[in-house]
Enzyme design. Sequence first.
Site, PDB file in Angstrom:
ATOM      1  N   ARG A 158     -14.303   7.123   2.294  1.00  0.00           N
ATOM      2  CA  ARG A 158     -15.220   7.297   1.154  1.00  0.00           C
ATOM      3  C   ARG A 158     -14.574   6.844  -0.155  1.00  0.00           C
ATOM      4  NH1 ARG A 158     -16.106  12.413   4.170  1.00  0.00           N
ATOM      5  NH2 ARG A 158     -14.008  12.806   3.431  1.00  0.00           N
ATOM      6  N   ILE A 159     -13.361   7.350  -0.404  1.00  0.00           N
ATOM      7  CA  ILE A 159     -12.714   7.059  -1.689  1.00  0.00           C
ATOM      8  C   ILE A 159     -12.199   5.611  -1.721  1.00  0.00           C
ATOM      9  CG2 ILE A 159     -10.822   7.700  -3.240  1.00  0.00           C
ATOM     10  CD1 ILE A 159     -11.175  10.619  -2.231  1.00  0.00           C
ATOM     11  N   ARG A 180      -7.692   2.926  11.132  1.00  0.00           N
ATOM     12  CA  ARG A 180      -7.705   3.071  12.595  1.00  0.00           C
ATOM     13  C   ARG A 180      -8.633   2.054  13.254  1.00  0.00           C
ATOM     14  NH1 ARG A 180      -6.882   8.675  11.486  1.00  0.00           N
ATOM     15  NH2 ARG A 180      -9.091   8.860  11.085  1.00  0.00           N
ATOM     16  N   GLN A 181      -9.762   1.777  12.582  1.00  0.00           N
ATOM     17  CA  GLN A 181     -10.689   0.799  13.140  1.00  0.00           C
ATOM     18  C   GLN A 181     -11.488   0.129  12.023  1.00  0.00           C
ATOM     19  OE1 GLN A 181     -11.984   4.104  14.961  1.00  0.00           O
ATOM     20  NE2 GLN A 181     -13.305   4.656  13.275  1.00  0.00           N
ATOM     21  N   ASP A 263      -0.486   9.028  -8.418  1.00  0.00           N
ATOM     22  CA  ASP A 263      -1.149  10.247  -8.917  1.00  0.00           C
ATOM     23  C   ASP A 263      -0.712  11.448  -8.087  1.00  0.00           C
ATOM     24  OD1 ASP A 263      -2.917  11.807 -10.514  1.00  0.00           O
ATOM     25  OD2 ASP A 263      -4.413  11.755  -8.907  1.00  0.00           O
ATOM     26  N   HIS A 287      -1.465  14.466 -10.471  1.00  0.00           N
ATOM     27  CA  HIS A 287      -2.514  14.754  -9.487  1.00  0.00           C
ATOM     28  C   HIS A 287      -3.837  15.153 -10.165  1.00  0.00           C
ATOM     29  CE1 HIS A 287      -3.166  16.169  -5.053  1.00  0.00           C
ATOM     30  NE2 HIS A 287      -4.265  15.644  -5.568  1.00  0.00           N
ATOM     31  N   GLY A 289      -6.776  13.139  -9.922  1.00  0.00           N
ATOM     32  CA  GLY A 289      -7.844  12.275  -9.408  1.00  0.00           C
ATOM     33  C   GLY A 289      -9.248  12.815  -9.638  1.00  0.00           C
ATOM     34  N   SER A 290      -9.474  14.071  -9.330  1.00  0.00           N
ATOM     35  CA  SER A 290     -10.842  14.622  -9.426  1.00  0.00           C
ATOM     36  C   SER A 290     -11.080  15.369 -10.741  1.00  0.00           C
ATOM     37  CB  SER A 290     -11.102  15.553  -8.243  1.00  0.00           C
ATOM     38  OG  SER A 290     -10.250  16.689  -8.300  1.00  0.00           O
TER      39      SER A 290
HETATM   40  O1  LIG Z   1      -6.336  15.745  -3.912  1.00  0.00           O
HETATM   41  C1  LIG Z   1      -7.387  16.283  -4.105  1.00  0.00           C
HETATM   42  C2  LIG Z   1      -8.236  16.778  -3.077  1.00  0.00           C
HETATM   43  O2  LIG Z   1      -7.847  16.769  -1.897  1.00  0.00           O
HETATM   44  O3  LIG Z   1      -9.347  17.239  -3.407  1.00  0.00           O
END
Ligand SMILES: O=CC(=O)O
Length: 322
Positions: A158-159, A180-181, A263, A287, A289-290
């Site tokens: 997704r990300i 993986r695929q 990050d 950290h 990211g979100s």
């Molecule tokens: O790193 C952040 C998360 O897993 O939500």
Amino acid sequence: MMKVFVTRRIPQEGMKILQKAGMCNLSVWDSDEPVPRAELLKGVAGAHGILCLLSDKIDTEVLDAAGPNLKVISTLSVGFDHLAIDEIKKRGIRVGYTPDVLTDATAELTVALLLATARRLPEGVEEVKNGGWSTWKPLWLCGYGLSGSTVGVIGLGRIGLAIASRLKPFGVKRLLYTGRQPKPQAQEVDGEYVPLDTLLSESDFVVVSCSLSPDTQGLCDKTFFSKMKKTSIFINSSRGAVVNQDDLFEALSSGQIAAAGLDVTTPEPLPTDHPLLTLKNCVVLPHIGSATYSTRGVMSALTANNLLAGLTGSEMPSELKL
Ligand SMILES: O=CC(=O)O
């Protein structure tokens, strides 16, 4: 009433949902700092539900401390490498997590980190402040651009896909990925599924966006960096343990690769005297990211709703399939 232990102060969106449900006897570690291990073990005793963060290691000791009442663990994160999944599954405990809702924020941050690293923004800001900016100089603070480049994404989930689709409009020529695929969604970004060695030797930017598992732990090591171009940039916004940081330090200080933006690190926080922090070509973020107000609010609400569903035995908005 069901006993619920919440391991940290969380955005009010989630707390309101838990309070309104009227079925929880809530006990909260009401601090912005992590709950000490001894308090965690005490707090979970007899709990039916645990609402935790990625910084809380939920292992056999915690599960034993909680005891047989425990029905659900709901984590305020998309990552679940902090949870002892095999043991949790064995005990029939359900797990909630927060996929999707943080994809955009995390992809945005990863693009920001990539540009900041490639165009040396932290160095530039520092030079302005410390008087190093003497005049406009043709050869000063040059970096690398995305236009015409090849980007390699490790883990087009997704990300990873959201990062790729944001990078493409900068004029990226080729988008390579491994995993993986092959993924059908890769079509959306004209992604080419290639072996890892090809990705490393051909990419100008290598972006790590895979989850942490026994397969990916320490994946980015000396051999990995030795296959990258001397002019390429390494970016990681997944989990610190995917990288061997000693090998990364060596690759950055010897000129094996051009720069890195992280990050995530091991440990978190990274000690302020860590060798990586002495390097100008390494940009480290804490950290985040979100970390947008709205994303964290939505994550909090989802975590609360997952927890409640686990307590009542109903369908969770986002249950981790064990
Ligand atoms: O790193 C952040 C998360 O897993 O939500």
